[in-house]
Every structure is written in C-alpha cells, then in structure tokens.
Design an enzyme around this catalytic site. Structure first.
Site, short mmCIF file in Angstrom:
data_model
loop_
_atom_site.label_atom_id
_atom_site.label_comp_id
_atom_site.label_asym_id
_atom_site.label_seq_id
_atom_site.Cartn_x
_atom_site.Cartn_y
_atom_site.Cartn_z
CD GLU A 150 -1.88 -1.09 3.25
OE1 GLU A 150 -1.96 0.02 3.80
OE2 GLU A 150 -2.20 -2.15 3.80
CE LYS A 175 5.91 5.29 6.41
NZ LYS A 175 5.80 6.70 6.76
CE1 TYR A 178 -2.18 3.43 8.80
CE2 TYR A 178 -2.55 5.07 7.10
CZ TYR A 178 -2.05 4.73 8.34
OH TYR A 178 -1.42 5.67 9.11
CB CYS A 191 37.78 16.63 25.07
SG CYS A 191 36.13 17.24 25.42
CB CYS A 203 37.15 18.72 29.59
SG CYS A 203 37.54 17.09 28.96
CB CYS A 215 36.16 13.37 25.67
SG CYS A 215 36.53 14.07 27.27
S1 IVH Z 1 0.51 0.81 9.03
C1 IVH Z 1 1.45 -0.98 13.22
N1 IVH Z 1 0.03 1.72 6.63
O1 IVH Z 1 3.43 5.65 8.64
C2 IVH Z 1 1.63 -0.30 11.90
N2 IVH Z 1 1.06 3.20 8.18
O2 IVH Z 1 6.04 5.20 9.85
C3 IVH Z 1 0.66 0.79 11.67
N3 IVH Z 1 1.47 5.45 7.31
O3 IVH Z 1 2.43 6.04 11.97
C4 IVH Z 1 0.95 1.62 10.51
N4 IVH Z 1 0.61 5.11 5.32
O4 IVH Z 1 1.15 7.36 10.16
C5 IVH Z 1 0.54 2.00 7.83
N5 IVH Z 1 -0.51 2.39 4.47
C6 IVH Z 1 0.00 2.67 5.67
C7 IVH Z 1 0.52 3.95 5.99
C8 IVH Z 1 1.05 4.17 7.26
C9 IVH Z 1 1.17 6.00 6.12
C10 IVH Z 1 2.13 6.16 8.43
C11 IVH Z 1 1.44 6.05 9.77
C12 IVH Z 1 2.47 5.47 10.70
C13 IVH Z 1 3.75 5.79 9.99
C14 IVH Z 1 4.84 4.82 10.39
#
Ligand code: IVH
Length: 735
Positions: A127, A129, A238, A431, A434, A449
């Site tokens: 997916e 990000k 997500y 250092c 100091c 140091c």
């Molecule tokens: S899963 C336990 N899926 O990325 C895992 N996160 O770096 C839950 N984010 O805090 C996160 N797109 O804000 C997930 N497709 C996606 C995402 C995603 C953006 C963000 C989210 C998370 C951060 C982690």
C-alpha cells in the site's frame, strides 16, 4: 496603535464587533512580523495588552468571537489544549528500508521467524505510505465516539469535533460493522487543495504552510472545528486498533471491510505473493508518484494473514510483520561553512557540518551529520573508500540528502568547486570542551574524550538525557536550563535536580542576572534576527516557577524510565524495560548488579549475580559489562543513591497478563523445536508474561525440551525443574 480606550463594559455590540475585527488583523500582523520576519515592531507588554483586550471583549460578547480570532490561533502550544486519550491498543510505527535488498531481508526474516522454507510464498499487501498524520477513530455500535491523534503512540489528543468535519470519515458506519471498531489511517491534504488554501490564507494575511503535511496537521489540530471545516482534509483507512469481532482474517479483507463500512481505501493497494512482485509494484507506484495529487513517501508491505501477524508480533515499537519501503531521499546542493564538534553523553566527539541554508523537500537544512573522522576522510567503517575517496573540507560544495526526520547526510563532494585554499579537516586529539585526551580505541570508528567525570560537555549531555522526553520527561529543562544551571554552578549531576528548590533564591537571582544581560545585549544588537533570537532566549527564562513545578511532578517515576534516564552505555529503552521486568524493584537491581562479578578467566562462569544478569532475556555480554561497570563506579552509586532519596522509583508489575499460565515464570527452551523458531518461542513466552532464560538454574520454573536436548535436560532433573515437550507447551498456553 489602534487600542481603544473605551472600557469594555461600555462598548456597544457594533463597536465590539468592529474592534474585534481590527484586533484580529492587528495581532495577526504582529504575529507575522514576529514569527516570519523575526522583526517585531512592538514590545511584549504592548502585544500582551492587545491580546488581553481581545480576550476581554470576547468574554463579554462570546457570540462575536471570530473564526480567525487570535484567541483560537494556537501555534505550537496547541497540544496543551486538547484532552488526552489513552489508546486501547498502542499506535506503533514502522521499521523502514530504502533498498530492494532490505525488502528481501524483511521477507527472509519473516520466514525464519515462522520457520517457513525459503520457497514458501507469504502473501503480502503493498500500500502507498501516505505522508500525512495518523488518526485513530473509535466507533461504538456504528457511531463515531472519538477520534485521537497518535501522540506518543500510547496517549494521543482528542480531536473528535474536528474529525467529524472530514467528509471521508463517516459519522455512522454502513453495513454490518462490529460493535466496537477502531479504524486507523492517515489524514492528508491533496496538492490542489493545499495550493488553494495557501493562496486564500496568503491573500487574507493568515498563516500559510510549508507543505501539505504541515497543513493537514495544523488543520486537524485546530481548537475551533469551524476552522477545520474550511480545510479540505481527506482520510485513507489502513489499520485498526480494538475490534470486538474481526470482520476478516486478512489485511486485504480488512481493507475491503473498511470500504463496505464507508471509508476510503487507497486504490493502489495490491495483494501480492513474492518479493519480485512487491518491488515491481513499488516501482510502478514510484513512477506515478508525481501525478497522484497527494504526497506519499514510500510503500508499506504487510503480511496479509492476521494469524501470522499475531505470531510475528512486535519488536520494540514496530511490527515484525510490516515494513515501509521508502522512496529515495530528496537531495540538495550547498556549501560547508564550518565543521563543529559536539561532545556526546558518553564522550564521543561528533562532527557536524554547518551548511549554508538550503531548502530540501520543503525544509530548510543547515546541519548535516558527519559521523566520524573516517567518514570525513572518505572511508567507510571497513576502511573502504566512499564518495570515491573524496574527503570533506570546509568550503566544499556538497550534495546533501534528507530522508524523513533524520538529520541530513552528505552524499557527495563536488570536487570541481573546491576552493584552492581548502584544507583537509583533522580530528583534534583533545576534547574541545575539557582538553582531555580524545582517543580512538581499536576497532572503533569514534573518538572519545577520556575526561569522564571532569568533562563538562559530557556532564551537561548526561543531564539533558536524564530530563529528556523518554527518560524523566521534565518539561522545558533540557533545552533551556541544563547548560545554564551547569554554568551557574547550580547543577553538577542529575542528583542536583531534585534539590534545586532549596536553591530557589540563588536560581532566581542567576536568572535575573541573565535576563539583564540579555536585555543589554538586545540594546546593543543590530539586526532584527539577532534581536529576535535574544528575545526568544529571554522568553525561556520567564518561568522559573514552572520549571520547579515540572520537577516536582516527576518525583514518582516508572522503573524502566529511571534506568533509561541514568544513561548507562548500551542501555536504551528496550533494555531498560527488560531489566525492570526482570528485577521488579530498582533496589533489587542496584543491589544485585553492584555485586555482580564477571568471569575472571577461562572456565569461570562469573558469580551468581553475574549469571542472573545474563539470564535477563535480551541482555547479552556487552550490555551486562556496561551495567557492571556503571554500578561499580562509586560516583555513579552516589548519584543513584542521592536520586533514590528524592524520587520514588515505582516497582515494575511482575509477570504479564494474569490469565496466562506462564506469567511471571522463568522458562528455558532447549533442543530442536519443530513447530516454531527459537525467536518465535521466545517472543511468544515473553508476550505471555514469562521470562526466557538461556540457562537452567534453581530459579527456572519450566524447561521446554525438543529432540536432541542434552545438558540442560540433565540440569533440570538435578534441580527438580518441570520438563515438557513442544506439544506440551502449546497445550499449556492454549495455542
Ligand atoms: S501501518 C502498526 N500503513 O506511517 C503499523 N502506516 O512510519 C501501523 N502510514 O504512523 C501503521 N501510510 O502514520 C501503515 N498504508 C499505511 C501507511 C502508514 C502511512 C504512516 C502512519 C504510521 C507511519 C509509520
């Protein structure tokens, strides 16, 4: 100045309305001059008077409060104003990689952990990000009951009224949603909406934002939901938190369920079953990145099967079952103006490049990390050339890259642009703080140091660490006061913090002198920037009472935080938690570790306390040695004992979930395991509240033995410890 002299009680409605409009514009203009131009044109007192007048009129005529009123504009202190919400299930972060090898390693790690053969396919979702901010939405009986930001992952801010204004977030769920459902996802702003918002705000003289993510965060965290309504925010679902009845058994099934309930799910999500397919999809998303209309910063891969997700569990704060494959970092070109050395808490001399300011991906960059002397000379940790062996010199033009929130790196040196007189940089042998010798031990990349306790820079860094957010969390202390109090002789070690109140008079007069000096410097200073920075510094010293109150609030502290705060080498948050769970009380830890004696030669296993320390799950030889060394040093014991007189270190609750039959027990796995890997066995036992040890002693409660178990099985029978096989383990824990 437009301040009306008429008492607020005497204003007519029309006058009040007119004056509020004038004040809103005037205060906004002063904010702009102060924050954006660093060039205020009125004194603090005059500014405060304007805000007070605005507030007084609003108090009398609350119905006239404008949507752009200065009383609703909150800038960065916003977080104090929202109610806090504890997440039923923590909101964690993701491990990440920038390379295709990193993705392959992730898939291998998953397989090894689950003991699956290299050929076994593990279906995963890929997916985008989304580059926004995460939000957790709690629905009960289909109705949105609250919405919370991530916060520190455990406690977030209640932004429910604002979330209700986002059209992608249903107030009522469609279809057959479970009674309790927490949907998690990302709030973001589209590029066109962002540009339009900045255009509108710019014309109206209101705040503009550096990028869509800041705009989304600023809009969601508005105290007045009517402001949020006007901001075009969006949401992709997500992930999930608490769910009373799972509507699906897979990640992609959950996303389909979210869609049925009325959420938007990212259309580029795919279910794929090989690393090759994940990477092909990553590339196709990367190609489309510029035309998506919103910011993404990588692709997230997640193991699809939720049962496997559960078995994989978490390491620290990230799931083992997911990884973010980030896009290559953004780059920029600038000039190295200087190379500075900072002395770290453990004495490391950390070189830092001071750069001519340059904007990279919407953020102004002025520093880049230089790691160590080899890195500056053009060598990696194994002595092989990097940047084709080009060194970094003051005056060089360099290519820098910025990835996420981490401090930027120097990627390359443009040798054609090197000034003729640029000199190679040399790491000093003393250092800078100091003057003690700085030595580089065999096999180490850093120079340290040797001043230890006499080095003021190390002492200040230790104090800063002690009070920092994940340690004692004393608000406002580290940034503003650590160096100042040290220089004033009011503070030498963290132990002095909790007796500062006794020195309140001295403290206040030191602050008074400092503020007078700052005021004098301001008189002399030329240039708006310099004046503004002196003013900012002065602001830091206005709240001695707040500081003392913040200290008082930390007289009780969880065990693990306290251990982490001590700043022992190799003892980060995770190891501190392991130690706390094992020793239960700090007094017990101090007593035991200060008596531990490591092996004195071949065949010597070390004394009982040493063996006990090494039996703490996850604590290996290097960490154990660092702990023993720390608790052997009289000065450290003195600091620790003075601290524990002043603060109450809470005991760690023994064991894990009460319902687990192995909670609080010490378990040893030995021999070959067939249904799970050693790592999974350990992680499962720890999740159930057991301690996992590598050796059998009279403290062991249970040995789980597979085929081929040898000496440990014998020891178990000597100590009369219960022994079961792998199937027995699964029956016992009911898995
Ligand atoms: S899963 C336990 N899926 O990325 C895992 N996160 O770096 C839950 N984010 O805090 C996160 N797109 O804000 C997930 N497709 C996606 C995402 C995603 C953006 C963000 C989210 C998370 C951060 C982690």
């Amino acid at each position: 100045m437009l301040l009306s002299q008429k008492p607020v009680e005497d204003l007519t409605v029309a006058e009040a309305e007119e004056e509020l409009a004038r004040l809103a514009a005037e205060i906004a203009e002063h904010d702009r001059r102060y924050h954006e131009e660093d060039a205020p044109t009125i004194s603090d007192a005059e500014y405060d008077a304007l805000r007070q007048r605005n507030q007084a009129i609003e108090n009398r005529f609350p119905e006239l409060t404008r949507t752009d009123s200065p009383s609703l504009r909150v800038g960065s202190q916003v977080s104090e104003k929202f109610e806090k919400v504890r997440h039923a299930v923590p909101m964690l972060s993701l491990d990440n990689t920038f390379s295709e090898e990193g993705v392959a390693e992730f898939a291998d790690r998953v397989r090894r952990f689950l003991r699956l053969s290299a050929e076994t396919a593990i279906p995963m979702t890929a997916e985008p990000k989304i580059d926004g901010l995460s939000l957790s939405l709690r629905y009960e009986n289909g109705r949105l009951v609250h919405a919370a930001t991530r916060g520190d992952g455990f406690v977030g801010e209640n932004v429910t009224p604002n979330a209700r204004t986002i059209s992608d977030i249903p107030n009522r769920l469609k279809g057959d949603a479970p009674d309790v459902l927490e949907v998690r996802g990302e709030v973001y702003m589209r590029h066109d909406d962002f540009a339009e918002l900045n255009r509108r705000n710019g014309e109206a003289g209101k705040q503009t934002f550096a990028n869509p993510r800041n705009a989304a965060a600023g809009s969601l965290r508005q105290l007045d939901p009517s402001v949020t309504t006007e901001r075009p925010l969006r949401f992709f679902a997500y992930a999930w938190g608490e769910v009373s009845q799972m509507p699906a058994a897979t990640q992609h099934g959950m996303l389909q369920a979210f869609e049925r309930f009325g959420f938007a799910v990212n259309p580029l999500t795919r279910l794929l079953d090989s690393v090759g397919a994940l990477i092909a999809h990553y590339r196709s998303i990367e190609e489309r990145r510029a035309s998506l209309g919103y910011d993404i910063d990588g692709v997230v891969y997640k193991v699809d099967d939720i049962v496997l997700q559960g078995r994989l569990g978490f390491v620290s704060r990230s799931p083992r079952w997911a990884i973010a494959h980030k896009f290559a970092a953004e780059k920029g070109i600038t000039v190295v103006r200087d190379i500075e050395l900072n002395v770290g808490r453990t004495g490391t001399l950390n070189p830092l490049a001071k750069l001519a300011p340059v904007t990279v991906g919407g953020v102004v960059v002025t520093n880049a990390t230089l790691h160590n002397e080899d890195y500056i000379a053009g060598l990696d940790s194994k002595g092989r050339p990097i940047r084709e062996g080009r060194d970094i010199r003051i005056g060089d033009t360099v290519v820098i890259q910025r990835a996420g929130d981490v401090i930027p790196q120097i990627l390359d040196v443009l040798i054609d642009k090197r000034p003729a007189d640029a000199q190679p940089w040399k790491m000093p042998e003393r250092c800078p703080a100091c003057g003690s010798h700085a030595v580089r031990e065999d096999g180490e990349a850093v120079r340290r140091c040797t001043g230890g306790l006499i080095c003021s820079a190390q002492a200040v860094e230790r104090i800063k660490h002690f009070v920092s957010r994940n340690a004692m969390d004393i608000e406002g202390f580290g940034e503003k006061y650590a160096q100042f109090l040290f220089d004033e002789g009011l503070l030498r070690t963290p132990a002095d913090i909790f007796t500062l109140r006794e020195k309140a008079a001295e403290l206040k007069s030191a602050v008074f002198r400092r503020r007078e000096a700052l005021a004098a410097a301001r008189e002399q200073a030329s240039g708006a920037k310099r004046k503004a920075s002196l003013r900012e510094e002065d602001r830091n010293f206005r709240d001695v009472e707040n500081l003392l109150a913040a200290i008082e609030e930390r007289r009780r502290v969880p065990f693990a935080r306290f251990v982490f705060a001590l700043g022992i080498r190799h003892v980060g948050e995770t190891n501190a938690k392991r130690l706390a769970r094992f020793y239960v009380s700090f007094a017990n830890l101090r007593e035991s570790i200060s008596q531990a004696v490591p092996p004195q030669g071949k065949g010597d296993p070390g004394n009982a306390q040493w063996q006990e320390l090494n039996a703490v799950g996850g604590i290996g030889g290097t960490v154990a040695e660092a702990l023993v060394e720390f608790f052997r040093e009289p000065h450290n014991l003195d600091v620790v004992d003075r601290l524990t007189k002043e603060v109450t270190v809470e005991d760690e609750e023994a064991g894990g979930p009460v319902s687990s039959p192995v909670a609080g027990k010490t378990v040893v796995f030995t021999g070959a395991l067939e249904r799970m890997s050693r790592d999974e066995a350990k992680s499962m036992a720890e999740r159930l509240g057991a301690k996992v040890s590598g050796s059998v002693s009279k403290k062991t409660d249970l040995v789980v033995a597979g085929p081929g178990a040898g000496s440990k099985l014998k020891q178990a029978s000597e100590f009369g410890v219960e022994v079961i096989d792998e199937d027995g383990w699964f029956t016992l824990v009911g898995a």
